[in-house]
Design a protein around this motif. Structure first.
Motif, PDB file in Angstrom:
ATOM      1  N   MET A 109      72.286  34.809 111.714  1.00  0.00           N
ATOM      2  CA  MET A 109      71.896  35.776 112.736  1.00  0.00           C
ATOM      3  C   MET A 109      70.672  36.547 112.252  1.00  0.00           C
ATOM      4  SD  MET A 109      74.193  38.765 114.586  1.00  0.00           S
ATOM      5  CE  MET A 109      74.966  39.261 113.051  1.00  0.00           C
ATOM      6  N   ARG A 110      69.636  36.567 113.082  1.00  0.00           N
ATOM      7  CA  ARG A 110      68.445  37.327 112.767  1.00  0.00           C
ATOM      8  C   ARG A 110      68.115  38.234 113.947  1.00  0.00           C
ATOM      9  NH1 ARG A 110      62.937  33.789 113.670  1.00  0.00           N
ATOM     10  NH2 ARG A 110      63.416  33.072 115.790  1.00  0.00           N
ATOM     11  N   PHE A 111      67.238  39.204 113.708  1.00  0.00           N
ATOM     12  CA  PHE A 111      66.898  40.134 114.779  1.00  0.00           C
ATOM     13  C   PHE A 111      65.514  40.722 114.530  1.00  0.00           C
ATOM     14  CE2 PHE A 111      68.498  42.694 111.390  1.00  0.00           C
ATOM     15  CZ  PHE A 111      67.772  43.877 111.449  1.00  0.00           C
ATOM     16  N   THR A 112      64.926  41.209 115.605  1.00  0.00           N
ATOM     17  CA  THR A 112      63.706  42.002 115.529  1.00  0.00           C
ATOM     18  C   THR A 112      63.822  43.141 116.519  1.00  0.00           C
ATOM     19  OG1 THR A 112      61.281  42.031 115.840  1.00  0.00           O
ATOM     20  CG2 THR A 112      62.519  40.442 117.141  1.00  0.00           C
ATOM     21  N   ILE A 113      63.401  44.325 116.104  1.00  0.00           N
ATOM     22  CA  ILE A 113      63.358  45.480 116.989  1.00  0.00           C
ATOM     23  C   ILE A 113      61.957  45.509 117.581  1.00  0.00           C
ATOM     24  CG2 ILE A 113      63.588  47.993 117.143  1.00  0.00           C
ATOM     25  CD1 ILE A 113      65.350  47.749 114.555  1.00  0.00           C
ATOM     26  N   LEU A 114      61.854  45.117 118.838  1.00  0.00           N
ATOM     27  CA  LEU A 114      60.538  44.990 119.469  1.00  0.00           C
ATOM     28  C   LEU A 114      59.834  46.328 119.584  1.00  0.00           C
ATOM     29  CD1 LEU A 114      61.390  42.476 122.344  1.00  0.00           C
ATOM     30  CD2 LEU A 114      60.309  41.963 120.142  1.00  0.00           C
ATOM     31  N   MET A 145      57.256  39.948 122.312  1.00  0.00           N
ATOM     32  CA  MET A 145      57.972  38.732 121.929  1.00  0.00           C
ATOM     33  C   MET A 145      57.007  37.668 121.427  1.00  0.00           C
ATOM     34  SD  MET A 145      61.160  38.345 124.630  1.00  0.00           S
ATOM     35  CE  MET A 145      60.393  38.996 126.111  1.00  0.00           C
ATOM     36  N   GLU A 146      55.855  37.571 122.058  1.00  0.00           N
ATOM     37  CA  GLU A 146      54.848  36.609 121.610  1.00  0.00           C
ATOM     38  C   GLU A 146      54.400  36.926 120.190  1.00  0.00           C
ATOM     39  OE1 GLU A 146      50.554  34.693 123.047  1.00  0.00           O
ATOM     40  OE2 GLU A 146      51.443  36.378 124.142  1.00  0.00           O
ATOM     41  N   THR A 147      54.291  38.218 119.867  1.00  0.00           N
ATOM     42  CA  THR A 147      53.927  38.634 118.512  1.00  0.00           C
ATOM     43  C   THR A 147      54.898  38.070 117.488  1.00  0.00           C
ATOM     44  OG1 THR A 147      52.964  40.695 119.340  1.00  0.00           O
ATOM     45  CG2 THR A 147      53.562  40.644 117.017  1.00  0.00           C
ATOM     46  N   ARG A 148      56.155  37.984 117.871  1.00  0.00           N
ATOM     47  CA  ARG A 148      57.183  37.452 116.970  1.00  0.00           C
ATOM     48  C   ARG A 148      57.497  35.980 117.269  1.00  0.00           C
ATOM     49  NH1 ARG A 148      55.516  39.800 113.997  1.00  0.00           N
ATOM     50  NH2 ARG A 148      55.920  41.933 113.285  1.00  0.00           N
ATOM     51  N   TYR A 185      57.304  52.480 117.572  1.00  0.00           N
ATOM     52  CA  TYR A 185      57.299  52.594 119.032  1.00  0.00           C
ATOM     53  C   TYR A 185      56.353  51.595 119.679  1.00  0.00           C
ATOM     54  CZ  TYR A 185      52.743  54.950 118.968  1.00  0.00           C
ATOM     55  OH  TYR A 185      51.408  55.229 118.803  1.00  0.00           O
ATOM     56  N   ASP A 186      55.416  51.054 118.900  1.00  0.00           N
ATOM     57  CA  ASP A 186      54.343  50.262 119.497  1.00  0.00           C
ATOM     58  C   ASP A 186      54.233  48.838 118.954  1.00  0.00           C
ATOM     59  OD1 ASP A 186      53.564  51.003 116.953  1.00  0.00           O
ATOM     60  OD2 ASP A 186      51.508  51.551 117.524  1.00  0.00           O
ATOM     61  N   ARG A 187      55.127  48.440 118.082  1.00  0.00           N
ATOM     62  CA  ARG A 187      55.061  47.078 117.542  1.00  0.00           C
ATOM     63  C   ARG A 187      56.426  46.684 116.996  1.00  0.00           C
ATOM     64  NH1 ARG A 187      52.818  50.533 113.815  1.00  0.00           N
ATOM     65  NH2 ARG A 187      53.301  50.207 111.592  1.00  0.00           N
ATOM     66  N   PRO A 188      56.673  45.384 116.903  1.00  0.00           N
ATOM     67  CA  PRO A 188      57.985  44.913 116.455  1.00  0.00           C
ATOM     68  C   PRO A 188      58.135  44.979 114.941  1.00  0.00           C
ATOM     69  CG  PRO A 188      56.806  43.233 117.757  1.00  0.00           C
ATOM     70  CD  PRO A 188      55.819  44.272 117.360  1.00  0.00           C
ATOM     71  N   THR A 189      59.380  45.084 114.516  1.00  0.00           N
ATOM     72  CA  THR A 189      59.679  44.861 113.105  1.00  0.00           C
ATOM     73  C   THR A 189      59.595  43.361 112.820  1.00  0.00           C
ATOM     74  OG1 THR A 189      62.049  44.620 113.540  1.00  0.00           O
ATOM     75  CG2 THR A 189      61.242  46.837 113.065  1.00  0.00           C
ATOM     76  N   LEU A 190      59.493  43.012 111.564  1.00  0.00           N
ATOM     77  CA  LEU A 190      59.564  41.609 111.181  1.00  0.00           C
ATOM     78  C   LEU A 190      60.959  41.078 111.469  1.00  0.00           C
ATOM     79  CD1 LEU A 190      57.753  41.771 107.709  1.00  0.00           C
ATOM     80  CD2 LEU A 190      56.772  41.049 109.903  1.00  0.00           C
ATOM     81  N   TRP A 191      61.060  39.772 111.687  1.00  0.00           N
ATOM     82  CA  TRP A 191      62.382  39.179 111.782  1.00  0.00           C
ATOM     83  C   TRP A 191      63.160  39.476 110.510  1.00  0.00           C
ATOM     84  CZ3 TRP A 191      64.496  37.488 116.076  1.00  0.00           C
ATOM     85  CH2 TRP A 191      63.700  36.951 117.102  1.00  0.00           C
ATOM     86  N   ASP A 192      64.407  39.841 110.663  1.00  0.00           N
ATOM     87  CA  ASP A 192      65.263  40.130 109.522  1.00  0.00           C
ATOM     88  C   ASP A 192      66.558  39.346 109.698  1.00  0.00           C
ATOM     89  OD1 ASP A 192      66.587  41.157 107.339  1.00  0.00           O
ATOM     90  OD2 ASP A 192      66.517  43.253 107.997  1.00  0.00           O
ATOM     91  N   ALA A 193      66.990  38.675 108.654  1.00  0.00           N
ATOM     92  CA  ALA A 193      68.221  37.889 108.701  1.00  0.00           C
ATOM     93  C   ALA A 193      69.379  38.733 108.183  1.00  0.00           C
ATOM     94  CB  ALA A 193      68.076  36.614 107.877  1.00  0.00           C
ATOM     95  N   VAL A 194      70.406  38.904 108.990  1.00  0.00           N
ATOM     96  CA  VAL A 194      71.587  39.647 108.560  1.00  0.00           C
ATOM     97  C   VAL A 194      72.280  38.847 107.469  1.00  0.00           C
ATOM     98  CG1 VAL A 194      73.758  40.709 109.292  1.00  0.00           C
ATOM     99  CG2 VAL A 194      71.823  40.567 110.881  1.00  0.00           C
ATOM    100  N   GLY A 195      72.621  39.535 106.384  1.00  0.00           N
ATOM    101  CA  GLY A 195      73.247  38.850 105.258  1.00  0.00           C
ATOM    102  C   GLY A 195      72.280  38.550 104.134  1.00  0.00           C
ATOM    103  N   MET A 196      70.982  38.746 104.403  1.00  0.00           N
ATOM    104  CA  MET A 196      69.975  38.530 103.362  1.00  0.00           C
ATOM    105  C   MET A 196      69.785  39.837 102.603  1.00  0.00           C
ATOM    106  SD  MET A 196      65.931  37.567 103.810  1.00  0.00           S
ATOM    107  CE  MET A 196      65.557  39.197 104.474  1.00  0.00           C
ATOM    108  N   ASP A 197      70.041  39.842 101.315  1.00  0.00           N
ATOM    109  CA  ASP A 197      69.878  41.055 100.493  1.00  0.00           C
ATOM    110  C   ASP A 197      68.418  41.251 100.113  1.00  0.00           C
ATOM    111  OD1 ASP A 197      72.521  41.701 100.617  1.00  0.00           O
ATOM    112  OD2 ASP A 197      73.049  40.607  98.794  1.00  0.00           O
TER     113      ASP A 197
END
Length: 269
Positions: free
Chosen positions: A3-8, A41-44, A257-269
């Motif tokens: 599972m990965r996520f990005t906060i847009l 979304m395109e940015t990521r 507020y104006d750009r996404p975080t990098l993709w982050d994988a849950v469980g990755m230390d």
């Protein structure tokens, strides 16, 4: 795939995130224009046509601004509780009935191997919720737009591997700032937003009983907070309560507020 996520984007000008669990890809809130969400979304390098649905936390405009256009354009199902659907009806009137899904507050539902749990939060909205996402034994939790962290909220978030936690304002900056008093009173109330200090206090309880690895400080006020100040205050509160983020291997992460975080994988230390 895990599972990965990005906060847009995160903040009073708009909120949206993507959770990608392989067989399930979901957006949490759509609080910017559809065009802007597509750009983010395109940015990521994420294709919105791959989304399986949009989850709504509550009906405020900074969480649903692009919801109707995005849902109709990509024929996406939308999930919200009954009171939230009623509260946002005038903004989403053209979402087809067959794309509207009512989910019970406090309920659990699944998208393949991804389990989604909603939980009630305290905010000045019809029936606001946070969400937990559980996949492969790992847990990602969203707790933003809440005036205080109740025991019910704490029960949901304390065993998170990754936590998105509101750290909205510095109390002193808010008190001396330019907002009218009625706005300040709302923000400081139990149905407002978490301060840096209260975010730190919540994190103390999470650290005490859980194994969280990363905490994203979210929904920062552009007028009454600073990224460095939020991080410093939260860490100070944790240390004042006898814990060390470094020793606990907990990292504080920024949102924007104006750009996404990098993709982050849950469980990755």
């Amino acid at each position: 795939m895990g599972m990965r996520f990005t906060i847009l984007a995160s903040g009073s000008t708009g909120n949206a995130s993507i959770i990608d669990a392989g067989e399930a890809k979901l957006m949490v809130d759509a609080g910017l224009s559809a065009k802007k969400l597509e750009q983010l979304m395109e940015t990521r390098e994420f294709d919105p046509r791959k989304l399986d649905g949009i989850l709504v936390t509550h009906e405020h405009n900074d969480h649903i601004k692009g919801l109707s256009v995005l849902a109709r354009k990509y024929e996406l199902p939308v999930y919200a509780n009954e009171k939230t659907w009623r509260a946002m009806e005038k903004h989403v009137a053209d979402i087809p009935d067959n794309k509207r899904h009512i989910v019970e507050t406090g309920g659990t539902f699944s998208f393949g191997g991804l389990r989604v749990e909603s939980f009630p939060i305290s905010h000045d909205a019809a029936d606001p919720v946070g969400y937990c996402f559980v996949h492969g034994g790992l847990k990602l939790s969203f707790a933003t737009d809440l005036g205080y962290v109740s025991e019910k909220v704490m029960e949901k978030i304390r065993d998170s591997d990754v936590l998105i936690l509101e750290s909205n304002h510095d109390v002193e900056m808010l008190r001396v700032g330019a907002y009218p008093w009625n706005i300040k009173r709302r923000i400081l109330s139990d149905i407002g937003h978490l301060s840096n200090e209260t975010a730190g206090e919540a994190l103390v309880n999470v650290i005490r009983t859980g194994n969280v690895r990363r905490v994203y400080l979210a929904h920062l006020s552009r007028d009454c907070n600073l990224m460095d100040l939020a991080r410093m205050t939260v860490e100070s509160v944790v240390e004042e309560n006898g814990y060390s983020l470094a020793e606990r291997k907990v990292r504080l992460m920024d949102t924007f507020y104006d750009r996404p975080t990098l993709w982050d994988a849950v469980g990755m230390d």
